[in-house]
Design an enzyme around this catalytic site. Sequence first.
Site, PDB file in Angstrom:
ATOM      1  N   LYS A 171       0.835  -1.186   0.000  1.00 29.20           N
ATOM      2  CA  LYS A 171       0.000   0.000   0.000  1.00 29.20           C
ATOM      3  C   LYS A 171       0.876   1.244   0.000  1.00 29.20           C
ATOM      4  O   LYS A 171       2.053   1.120   0.333  1.00 29.20           O
ATOM      5  CB  LYS A 171      -0.920  -0.016   1.206  1.00 29.20           C
ATOM      6  CG  LYS A 171      -0.155   0.025   2.531  1.00 29.20           C
ATOM      7  CD  LYS A 171      -1.048   0.229   3.697  1.00 29.20           C
ATOM      8  CE  LYS A 171      -1.564   1.644   3.726  1.00 29.20           C
ATOM      9  NZ  LYS A 171      -1.949   2.075   5.086  1.00 29.20           N
ATOM     10  N   ASP A 200      -3.193  -6.196   1.326  1.00 30.91           N
ATOM     11  CA  ASP A 200      -3.880  -5.494   2.407  1.00 30.91           C
ATOM     12  C   ASP A 200      -3.654  -6.387   3.612  1.00 30.91           C
ATOM     13  O   ASP A 200      -4.252  -7.461   3.710  1.00 30.91           O
ATOM     14  CB  ASP A 200      -5.367  -5.333   2.116  1.00 30.91           C
ATOM     15  CG  ASP A 200      -6.042  -4.515   3.207  1.00 30.91           C
ATOM     16  OD1 ASP A 200      -5.745  -4.768   4.399  1.00 30.91           O
ATOM     17  OD2 ASP A 200      -6.834  -3.622   2.893  1.00 30.91           O
ATOM     18  N   HIS A 201      -2.790  -5.967   4.514  1.00 27.75           N
ATOM     19  CA  HIS A 201      -2.365  -6.927   5.543  1.00 27.75           C
ATOM     20  C   HIS A 201      -3.505  -7.320   6.477  1.00 27.75           C
ATOM     21  O   HIS A 201      -3.416  -8.319   7.176  1.00 27.75           O
ATOM     22  CB  HIS A 201      -1.130  -6.423   6.300  1.00 27.75           C
ATOM     23  CG  HIS A 201      -1.417  -5.398   7.351  1.00 27.75           C
ATOM     24  ND1 HIS A 201      -1.588  -4.077   7.067  1.00 27.75           N
ATOM     25  CD2 HIS A 201      -1.550  -5.511   8.692  1.00 27.75           C
ATOM     26  CE1 HIS A 201      -1.811  -3.415   8.183  1.00 27.75           C
ATOM     27  NE2 HIS A 201      -1.800  -4.259   9.191  1.00 27.75           N
ATOM     28  N   LYS A 205      -4.946 -11.315   8.724  1.00 23.69           N
ATOM     29  CA  LYS A 205      -5.226 -11.498  10.163  1.00 23.69           C
ATOM     30  C   LYS A 205      -6.148 -12.699  10.356  1.00 23.69           C
ATOM     31  O   LYS A 205      -7.075 -12.918   9.589  1.00 23.69           O
ATOM     32  CB  LYS A 205      -5.851 -10.230  10.749  1.00 23.69           C
ATOM     33  CG  LYS A 205      -4.861  -9.061  10.788  1.00 23.69           C
ATOM     34  CD  LYS A 205      -5.447  -7.862  11.487  1.00 23.69           C
ATOM     35  CE  LYS A 205      -4.577  -6.630  11.311  1.00 23.69           C
ATOM     36  NZ  LYS A 205      -3.482  -6.517  12.261  1.00 23.69           N
ATOM     37  N   GLU A 239      -6.989   2.967  17.037  1.00 22.91           N
ATOM     38  CA  GLU A 239      -5.584   2.864  17.470  1.00 22.91           C
ATOM     39  C   GLU A 239      -5.338   3.887  18.564  1.00 22.91           C
ATOM     40  O   GLU A 239      -5.890   4.993  18.506  1.00 22.91           O
ATOM     41  CB  GLU A 239      -4.656   3.155  16.299  1.00 22.91           C
ATOM     42  CG  GLU A 239      -4.768   2.149  15.183  1.00 22.91           C
ATOM     43  CD  GLU A 239      -3.789   2.454  14.062  1.00 22.91           C
ATOM     44  OE1 GLU A 239      -2.721   1.849  14.038  1.00 22.91           O
ATOM     45  OE2 GLU A 239      -4.098   3.324  13.231  1.00 22.91           O
ATOM     46  N   ASP A 258      -5.635   5.994   4.621  1.00 23.96           N
ATOM     47  CA  ASP A 258      -4.714   5.095   5.328  1.00 23.96           C
ATOM     48  C   ASP A 258      -5.427   3.830   5.828  1.00 23.96           C
ATOM     49  O   ASP A 258      -4.842   2.750   5.819  1.00 23.96           O
ATOM     50  CB  ASP A 258      -4.110   5.860   6.527  1.00 23.96           C
ATOM     51  CG  ASP A 258      -2.975   5.109   7.201  1.00 23.96           C
ATOM     52  OD1 ASP A 258      -2.116   4.571   6.478  1.00 23.96           O
ATOM     53  OD2 ASP A 258      -2.957   5.053   8.444  1.00 23.96           O
ATOM     54  N   HIS A 263      -8.391  -1.144   4.532  1.00 22.41           N
ATOM     55  CA  HIS A 263      -8.606  -2.175   5.546  1.00 22.41           C
ATOM     56  C   HIS A 263     -10.085  -2.348   5.920  1.00 22.41           C
ATOM     57  O   HIS A 263     -10.614  -3.457   5.890  1.00 22.41           O
ATOM     58  CB  HIS A 263      -7.810  -1.867   6.821  1.00 22.41           C
ATOM     59  CG  HIS A 263      -6.344  -1.669   6.588  1.00 22.41           C
ATOM     60  ND1 HIS A 263      -5.630  -2.387   5.656  1.00 22.41           N
ATOM     61  CD2 HIS A 263      -5.438  -0.837   7.172  1.00 22.41           C
ATOM     62  CE1 HIS A 263      -4.355  -2.011   5.688  1.00 22.41           C
ATOM     63  NE2 HIS A 263      -4.222  -1.069   6.590  1.00 22.41           N
ATOM     64  N   LYS A 362      -6.717   7.566  14.904  1.00 22.19           N
ATOM     65  CA  LYS A 362      -5.488   7.513  15.712  1.00 22.19           C
ATOM     66  C   LYS A 362      -5.796   8.129  17.081  1.00 22.19           C
ATOM     67  O   LYS A 362      -6.698   8.956  17.209  1.00 22.19           O
ATOM     68  CB  LYS A 362      -4.387   8.352  15.053  1.00 22.19           C
ATOM     69  CG  LYS A 362      -4.022   7.907  13.645  1.00 22.19           C
ATOM     70  CD  LYS A 362      -3.114   6.717  13.671  1.00 22.19           C
ATOM     71  CE  LYS A 362      -2.647   6.347  12.269  1.00 22.19           C
ATOM     72  NZ  LYS A 362      -2.171   4.965  12.203  1.00 22.19           N
TER      73      LYS A 362
END
Length: 513
Positions: A171, A200-201, A205, A239, A258, A263, A362
């Site tokens: 990304k 897309d990590h 998961k 986060e 982001d 995600h 965030k």
Amino acid sequence: MMDSPRHPFLHGLSKHRGAPPTVVVIFGASGDLTARKLIPAVYNLAHDNLLPADFHLVGFGRKAIPDDEFRGLAAGAIREFSRRELDAGVWERVAARTTYVAGGYDERAAFDRLAAHIAAIERGLGRDLQCLFYISTPPSVFAPILTHLGASGLAARHVHGPLHSKVVIEKPFGRDLVSARGLNRVIGSVFEERQVYRIDHYLGKETVQDLLVQRFANAIFEPLWNRNYIDSVQITVAEDAGVAGRGGYYEQSGALRDMIQNHTMQLLALTAMEPPGSLDPEAIRDEKVKVLNAIQPLGTGPDGDVARAQYAAGMIGGGPVRGYLEEEGIEAGSATETYAALRLSINNWRWQGVPFYLRSGKRLARRVSEIAVNFRRPPGTLFAGETARFDLSGNTLSFQLQPDEGLSMILNTKVPGLETRTQPVKMSFRYATTFGSNTAEAYERLVLDAIVGDGTLFIRGDEAEASWRLYTPVLDAWAGAGRAGMDTYSAGSWGPLGAEALLARHSHVWRQP
Ligand code: BG6
């Protein structure tokens, strides 16, 4: 790692037996992601004996770094970031086959040197290798790298056979619809889609993969998985970290680019898609694209479907933290959002009228990611009125992605005793309790899948475009408005009032994860 023949995704872990001999080339070899995620992923795959017997790792970067020094950096990265301690025996085996090539991403001769380097490895081995090119650089050099992989012949190696080259692209995949299309065009001029793995990590998961198993391997959910029984869905990726050290990147990005566009949209697609005909990667990705395309355009006006905000100074973990505008590398008067919340409507047979709420930010109260499916309430004829006795909640099924991965369900229960009283209770399943806590990291899974050629957990070009098609008008509206309409929230809180108001307009409230 648990191994059960009944878990379809665990199939992936036996595929390594058929993994072709491979050289992984990392572009951006001295970068942050390489140290934090890629090198530890390769190391842990080696530790679990999941890499092909003939495996080579080549770092490629602008800085001239001798092979030995690169190996030292890699070992340092494992010590610092791997989920396992560095085992000298395991690392020695990988290190002996780890080398480095220096060159500019825009320098044709560097790619010829890389091709010669790979050819020399193959000569030494006496066999051909599959090349997996992992592009982990800033996006400004994606296009030159791809073009040179084409021009040097590296992209087309063995293109019709099992050793065909592959490319993994990190990304951000574009910054709007036009740039994503442009990038897809460059990729398409060099690689065939089956050679391309857009990361897309979040798809790596464990709980995200389990979402499909829960939905389609259990009989009790799917009959209820629609507008008749589901009231709303909330997807939260919160986060507590700020943007320290990444201000430059984040200023160009913001929460929508982001986290939301990629995600949370993947989480939404897996939650909302129709059952695929098979577990074939294309069957799954076809369904994801269909549901993404059924999402209605977002209203960006004052009472619309979106809210954005920046964090102000506050408290995290008992200590004071700065506001976004005071962070290093942030422009004065920046209009970059650190929080975004949205209400999405999917206009199809299954979901019409069911809002999907997404939020990510965030510096929120804590790090937690979850998908919460809220069910409609039953008819209130029996346990109604008398709210003191009948404390009732809607049923919620929630998938907790992190931390403490698991699944929980809120049910209404009778409180033991002679008087009938009710109370909501939480029934929980935790992976760590049932299966032990040493699960593979997302990048291990994804690197292995790319090596063996399974694209299920990667994004197809049309998926990326479908998501950008939805969000580009929002980004344009925000860019046009500057700071007008930008809310703030205290660091350490659960977000801005505007996000509460977004739900209140539709008689909903955010769940406290
Ligand atoms: C990345 C974002 O894609 O995901 C980061 O660029 C974010 O800003 C990270 O912190 C979150 O990933 P995870 O796996 O820690 O939830």
